[in-house]
Design a protein around this motif. Structure first.
Motif, PDB file in Angstrom:
ATOM      1  N   TYR A  29       2.755   6.600  -1.401  1.00  0.00           N
ATOM      2  CA  TYR A  29       1.826   5.538  -1.754  1.00  0.00           C
ATOM      3  C   TYR A  29       2.336   4.733  -2.947  1.00  0.00           C
ATOM      4  O   TYR A  29       2.948   5.264  -3.875  1.00  0.00           O
ATOM      5  CB  TYR A  29       0.443   6.121  -2.042  1.00  0.00           C
ATOM      6  N   THR A  77      -5.935   6.858   2.761  1.00  0.00           N
ATOM      7  CA  THR A  77      -4.965   7.710   3.438  1.00  0.00           C
ATOM      8  C   THR A  77      -4.396   6.962   4.630  1.00  0.00           C
ATOM      9  O   THR A  77      -5.147   6.392   5.437  1.00  0.00           O
ATOM     10  CB  THR A  77      -5.615   9.019   3.925  1.00  0.00           C
ATOM     11  N   THR A  88       4.126   9.957   3.986  1.00  0.00           N
ATOM     12  CA  THR A  88       3.741   8.673   3.407  1.00  0.00           C
ATOM     13  C   THR A  88       3.817   8.739   1.888  1.00  0.00           C
ATOM     14  O   THR A  88       3.307   9.677   1.262  1.00  0.00           O
ATOM     15  CB  THR A  88       2.325   8.276   3.839  1.00  0.00           C
ATOM     16  N   ILE A 129      -2.371   3.917  -5.138  1.00  0.00           N
ATOM     17  CA  ILE A 129      -3.046   3.567  -3.886  1.00  0.00           C
ATOM     18  C   ILE A 129      -3.496   4.817  -3.138  1.00  0.00           C
ATOM     19  O   ILE A 129      -4.517   4.816  -2.453  1.00  0.00           O
ATOM     20  CB  ILE A 129      -2.116   2.727  -2.982  1.00  0.00           C
ATOM     21  N   GLY A 130      -2.760   5.913  -3.299  1.00  0.00           N
ATOM     22  CA  GLY A 130      -3.131   7.154  -2.628  1.00  0.00           C
ATOM     23  C   GLY A 130      -4.463   7.720  -3.076  1.00  0.00           C
ATOM     24  O   GLY A 130      -5.036   8.575  -2.397  1.00  0.00           O
ATOM     25  N   LEU A 153       0.811  -1.217   0.000  1.00  0.00           N
ATOM     26  CA  LEU A 153       0.000   0.000   0.000  1.00  0.00           C
ATOM     27  C   LEU A 153       0.838   1.257   0.000  1.00  0.00           C
ATOM     28  O   LEU A 153       0.506   2.243  -0.673  1.00  0.00           O
ATOM     29  CB  LEU A 153      -0.936   0.011   1.211  1.00  0.00           C
ATOM     30  N   GLY A 154       1.902   1.271   0.773  1.00  0.00           N
ATOM     31  CA  GLY A 154       2.707   2.476   0.849  1.00  0.00           C
ATOM     32  C   GLY A 154       3.768   2.379   1.927  1.00  0.00           C
ATOM     33  O   GLY A 154       3.899   1.356   2.623  1.00  0.00           O
TER      34      GLY A 154
END
Length: 307
Positions: free
Chosen positions: A138, A156, A136, A151-152, A123-124
């Motif tokens: 992503y 979140t 973060t 994914i972003g 995911l990140g």
């Protein structure tokens, strides 16, 4: 002044790390916890008074995860859960891909006729700087497919871990951080209108210091068998609702020893976040498991590959 102290402590830090280089300790599932599930329009906690420690963990390993999987950046090649693509899918042989799942959970994501794919999607990655700020980054899914998803655009991820680290990048023992994963309602609605329902059945956090890492896994098939006791309850965790997940974490699995004394816990340097997209047949009853809505990613590329 804080920055100066950190810089001046690097030599002592290296000495400490070298002294412990051959050591590996067992991680604790108590280091990561899930303590709330909320709908996007309410702060009501749907966990019915439960708090859950991680279902399982692996580590602590005397390396960091990007060394373990043999990839620097990006962390996965295609990122739809195929065997050998990413740390939790067995990249570089550090893990087998079976650490948190069973044989019957494997899938045929590459359409080669064999169910060998673990299904983990990256995911990140959340990265801390020397001033305790974090950011973060992503991941993308389906990098080799007809469509690539950021994914972003779907969720979140938020982490907070603040401590008065005065020496050797060390935090006081029992410092508690928080984590949150929130899906984005508008994107979910659009994706579901096209793709239908989907779930993730595992969520995993790969926690790294400067020289060690451990992975903490949440198995939602187990967790929500305990939470969902009454299907007539309006707060019954269901398969059609985007949620906000949240909890706490600590760094007690990464103690700092200075001349034989435990002086605190290491700071996190980065955390990689993974979710496992199960095959549709693995979810026997839609209302029996949490909708994270993130597996829309996996379903997208599974549909594309089979079309």
């Amino acid at each position: 002044m804080k920055q100066l102290i950190k810089v001046c402590s690097l030599a002592l830090l290296a000495f400490t790390l070298n002294a412990n280089a051959g050591h590996m300790k067992d991680c604790s599932t108590e280091s990561f916890a899930l303590d709330r599930i909320e709908t996007l329009d309410s702060n009501d906690n749907l966990l019915n008074g439960y708090n859950f420690n991680a279902s399982d963990c692996r580590g602590v390993f005397d390396t960091v995860d990007w060394v373990a999987d043999g990839l620097f950046d990006p962390y996965t090649y295609n990122n739809i859960g195929e065997l050998g693509d990413g740390l939790l899918n067995g990249q570089n042989g550090f893990f087998s891909g079976m650490e948190f799942i069973e044989q019957e959970d494997l899938q045929d994501l590459d359409n080669d006729g064999n169910a060998t794919d673990p299904g983990w999607i990256h995911l990140g990655k959340t990265v801390w700087d020397t001033d305790d700020n974090n950011e973060t980054y992503y991941a993308e899914a389906g990098k080799q497919e007809a469509i690539t998803l950021d994914i972003g655009d779907l969720l979140t991820l938020t982490f907070n871990y603040d401590c008065d680290n005065w020496f050797l990048q060390t935090c006081p023992n029992n410092t508690v951080g928080t984590w949150e994963l929130a899906t984005k309602l508008d994107v979910i609605d659009q994706a579901q209108s096209l793709l239908g329902e989907a779930t993730f059945d595992h969520l995993a956090f790969s926690v790294n210091t400067a020289s060690k890492f451990a992975v903490y896994d949440f198995d939602f098939k187990e967790i929500f068998e305990l939470v969902n006791t009454d299907k007539n309850d309006p707060n019954y965790v269901n398969f059609n609702t985007p949620y906000v997940l949240g909890g706490t974490f600590g760094m007690g699995d990464f103690p700092v020893h200075f001349f034989g004394a435990d002086i605190g816990d290491k700071e996190p340097v980065h955390i990689n976040i993974w979710a496992r997209d199960p095959a549709a047949t693995e979810v026997p009853e839609p209302s029996s498991i949490l909708l994270l809505s993130l597996a829309l990613i996996g379903l997208t590329f599974r549909s594309l590959r089979n079309s």
